[in-house]
Enzyme design. Structure first.
Site, mmCIF file in Angstrom:
data_model
loop_
_atom_site.group_PDB
_atom_site.id
_atom_site.type_symbol
_atom_site.label_atom_id
_atom_site.label_comp_id
_atom_site.label_asym_id
_atom_site.label_seq_id
_atom_site.Cartn_x
_atom_site.Cartn_y
_atom_site.Cartn_z
ATOM 1 N N GLU A 55 41.254 42.066 19.834
ATOM 2 C CA GLU A 55 41.118 41.319 20.894
ATOM 3 C C GLU A 55 42.051 40.022 20.462
ATOM 4 O OE1 GLU A 55 39.594 42.160 23.525
ATOM 5 O OE2 GLU A 55 38.753 43.773 22.512
ATOM 6 N N LYS A 97 30.582 43.849 56.422
ATOM 7 C CA LYS A 97 30.590 44.524 57.740
ATOM 8 C C LYS A 97 29.327 44.706 58.471
ATOM 9 C CE LYS A 97 32.628 48.069 55.793
ATOM 10 N NZ LYS A 97 32.869 47.426 54.371
ATOM 11 N N THR A 98 28.283 45.226 57.879
ATOM 12 C CA THR A 98 27.019 45.297 58.537
ATOM 13 C C THR A 98 26.328 44.090 58.904
ATOM 14 O OG1 THR A 98 26.803 47.629 57.195
ATOM 15 C CG2 THR A 98 24.708 46.660 58.336
#
Length: 665
Positions: free
Chosen positions: A462, A244-245
């Protein structure tokens, strides 16, 4: 152009060299006044002698007059005949006359000196005797400086403080009288914004929206001639790190107009009225520099909805600042070329008056980049990195689903650091894999000691995730599974690569819940016990289950209702106690059913589970290709599909090559 810049730099250097600090003058004057206090009473420059020398002069008849001052010093005046003698040649050459003393000595105790002088005088011949006088002299500067010097010092200190506070110098004191001034940073022809739209990648739709703003600033008559009005305010909305900036700076760089940049928190101070004063000063400067762009980053710091919370003090000051901002946005006409741009990642908390047409007319949503956008962002950042030929931005974009522009920049920087740490001349794909491990999974804990029993539990945990995800149709494709500890509290992980999807069906959520339960289910099947290692898994499943029941309306008993956004209200529940009990019961049934489903799947695939776990204990990490060799191809994928597109990299000594578990990132 370069010569012009060099001339400007020389002029600036000359200006800096020609500056003279007035405080040096104050210091010299003060030292001069103080030094006057230490000057002798009589400014003679005469030669010091002893009493015996004076007695010898008197016996020779050379003394014409003796002057005793303040009962301390005795000044000796020689007669004209004595000045012609060779022994007094030095004092006669210095221009002394008979009206000024030639010698001086300290008389010592006055009474003793008077006795000695009287005795010596009586012993002298009549023609050699001299006149003696006693005088009291004072320094005329002493009484004046006694009251003038303190006043002068106070005035000097006051001028010094006023100059510091008035902006004549920098420092903490300079902020006292400038506290109501705007803190905005100005980028103009002297400090030009060098960012253009070429530096902004992955935001094509947003760039098209703001291109009209740039065109208006360059050619305002094109719009005003037809009666059109450019939007007063442009609000950029999006998650953190999406650019945005950067986009706002690119607008100023393309338009080549002054650019005021300030954060919303810079308006907020503990003093009442300061925020409103800074808003007025900011818009005053903007009108003077028109056409220009004013950019307020994180505007939610002052733009929150008014009248909420019932707080006093700072809350009232923030609302006063917001009121002044609303007034200023209504006060400047659109044909002056002053455009306000703002950015926020919390548009839901902004005041409605701020978002209405006439203030922030245009709201531009900036979302996380898609596959193509990530590839363009990688190409921008890879320009500054010396990479090898095997680096493919398209593959890197596939490896980073859900990454924002700032995160992609961080990955590229980490890859360069990894390559430099290994003394490589180029950054290759292996470095990017390690960078992804570092960014997503955290720092590898090489020195973390894990007992064999715990390591076996982690391996089966896992392996349970990997096997469930392998055989579930709607689970995300597996990238790798490892038991290498990383980050804080991460003892192992299974990484998946989710597809680019914008909606999720019920069966997909159920498969993800079942896959997440794979670790806990594997522990219960193999060891008949469970551990605390599934805490993050349970947290994900619980949130997912409550979202399905109370947010997405995916439960038949609760019905087609959604309590999204209402559950955060701690003062009033959005549903009755009976509905709350029903939600809890349905969530528990949903969670238990998926846990049972995971256990049934792992019992059926127990051989595959043990195979994966045993190889994890030996190699510590398995890639997708390794899993295919051990338990066969994934049933839901055809042989021609290449969903992941990640090149196989051989691990060495338990060093993992990618990142944390990504489920729907």
């Amino acid at each position: 152009m370069e010569n012009k810049n060099q001339d400007n730099n020389k002029n600036n250097d000359n200006k800096n060299d020609s500056k003279f600090n007035a405080y040096w003058i104050y210091g010299v004057v003060a030292l001069f006044l103080i030094g006057l206090q230490f000057l002798p009473i009589t400014d003679t420059g005469n030669e010091d002698i002893t009493y015996e020398k004076f007695k010898s002069l008197a016996e020779d008849g050379d003394v014409e007059k003796l002057e005793v001052v303040n009962d301390k010093y005795a000044y000796v005046y020689l007669n004209e005949e004595a000045l012609t003698k060779e022994e007094h040649k030095e004092v006669s050459k210095t221009g002394f006359s008979k009206n000024r003393p030639h010698y001086v000595f300290n008389i010592g105790p006055p009474d003793y000196f008077a006795t000695r002088l009287e005795k010596m005088t009586t012993e002298l011949d009549a023609d050699k005797r001299f006149t003696t006088s006693y005088e009291e002299k004072t320094n005329w500067m002493a009484p004046i400086l006694g009251w003038l010097l303190p006043i002068a010092m106070l005035v000097a200190i006051w001028l010094f403080i006023m100059r510091r506070m008035g902006g004549g110098a920098s420092g903490p004191g300079a902020q006292l009288f400038n506290i109501g001034k705007s803190k905005a940073t100005l980028f103009d022809q002297n400090a030009k914004v060098n960012v253009t739209f070429k530096d902004v990648a992955g935001l094509e739709e947003a760039k098209e929206e703001v291109m009209e703003v740039v065109d208006f600033l360059k050619n305002p008559s094109k719009y005003t001639a037809l009666g059109g009005k450019i939007p007063k305010g442009v609000l950029l909305i999006g998650p953190p790190g999406t650019g945005k900036t950067l986009l706002a700076k690119a607008v100023a760089g393309e338009a080549e107009v002054p650019f005021f940049s300030i954060s919303g928190s810079d308006f907020v101070e503990m003093f009442v009225g300061v925020g409103a004063s800074r808003v007025r000063d900011l818009f005053r400067q903007a009108r003077e520099k028109a056409p220009c762009i004013v950019f307020i980053d994180e505007i939610d710091a002052i733009g929150r909805a008014r009248g909420k919370g019932g707080l006093q003090g700072g809350n009232d000051e923030r609302e006063t600042t917001l009121n002044q901002l609303l007034v200023e946005m209504d006060g400047f006409p659109t044909d002056k070329g002053v455009i306000l741009m703002a950015a926020t990642n919390r548009p839901d908390v902004l005041d409605n008056a701020l978002l209405r047409p006439g203030r922030f007319d245009r709201q531009i949503g900036i979302d996380r980049p898609d596959l193509k956008g990530r590839e363009e962002i990688f190409r921008v950042h890879l320009k500054n990195i010396k990479t090898s030929e095997n680096i493919n931005p398209s593959i890197l974009s596939e490896m980073t689903p859900g990454f924002a522009g700032a995160e992609i920049a961080n990955v590229c920087n980490e890859a360069a650091l990894v390559a430099a740490r290994r003394n490589k001349e180029e950054v290759d794909m292996e470095d990017f894999n390690h960078a992804l491990d570092r960014v997503i999974g955290g720092l590898e804990k090489k020195n973390k000691l894990i007992s064999p029993e715990e390591k076996e539990i982690i391996a089966y945990h896992e392996a349970g995730h990997a096997v469930c995800g392998w055989f579930l149709k709607h689970a995300s494709p597996l990238v790798k599974v490892t038991i290498v500890p990383r980050g804080v509290g991460t003892l192992g992980y299974a990484q998946y690569l989710p597809k680019e999807e914008y909606i999720t069906r019920t069966e997909q959520l159920l498969d993800r819940m079942c896959m997440t339960f794979g670790g806990r289910a594997a522990e219960e099947i193999i060891f008949n016990k469970v551990s605390t290692g599934a805490q993050s898994d349970l947290d994900q499943v619980t949130k997912m289950a409550y979202s399905m029941v109370a947010v997405y309306g995916m439960n038949e008993k609760v019905g087609q209702v959604s309590f999204y956004g209402l559950q955060n209200d701690s003062f009033q529940k959005p549903y009755s106690d009976e509905t709350a009990s029903m939600i809890d019961g349905e969530v528990r049934n949903l969670v238990n059913s998926q846990f049972s489903r995971a256990k049934d799947l792992l019992r059926e695939k127990q051989h595959e589970l043990k195979t994966i776990a045993q190889h994890l204990l030996g190699k510590e990490m398995l890639l997708k290709s390794d899993v295919e060799k051990l338990i066969g191809a994934r049933p839901s994928e055809s042989k021609k599909e290449n969903i992941i597109g990640v090149p196989e990299i051989k691990p060495t000594n338990g060093v993992s090559d990618n990142a944390d578990e990504i489920v729907g990132k």
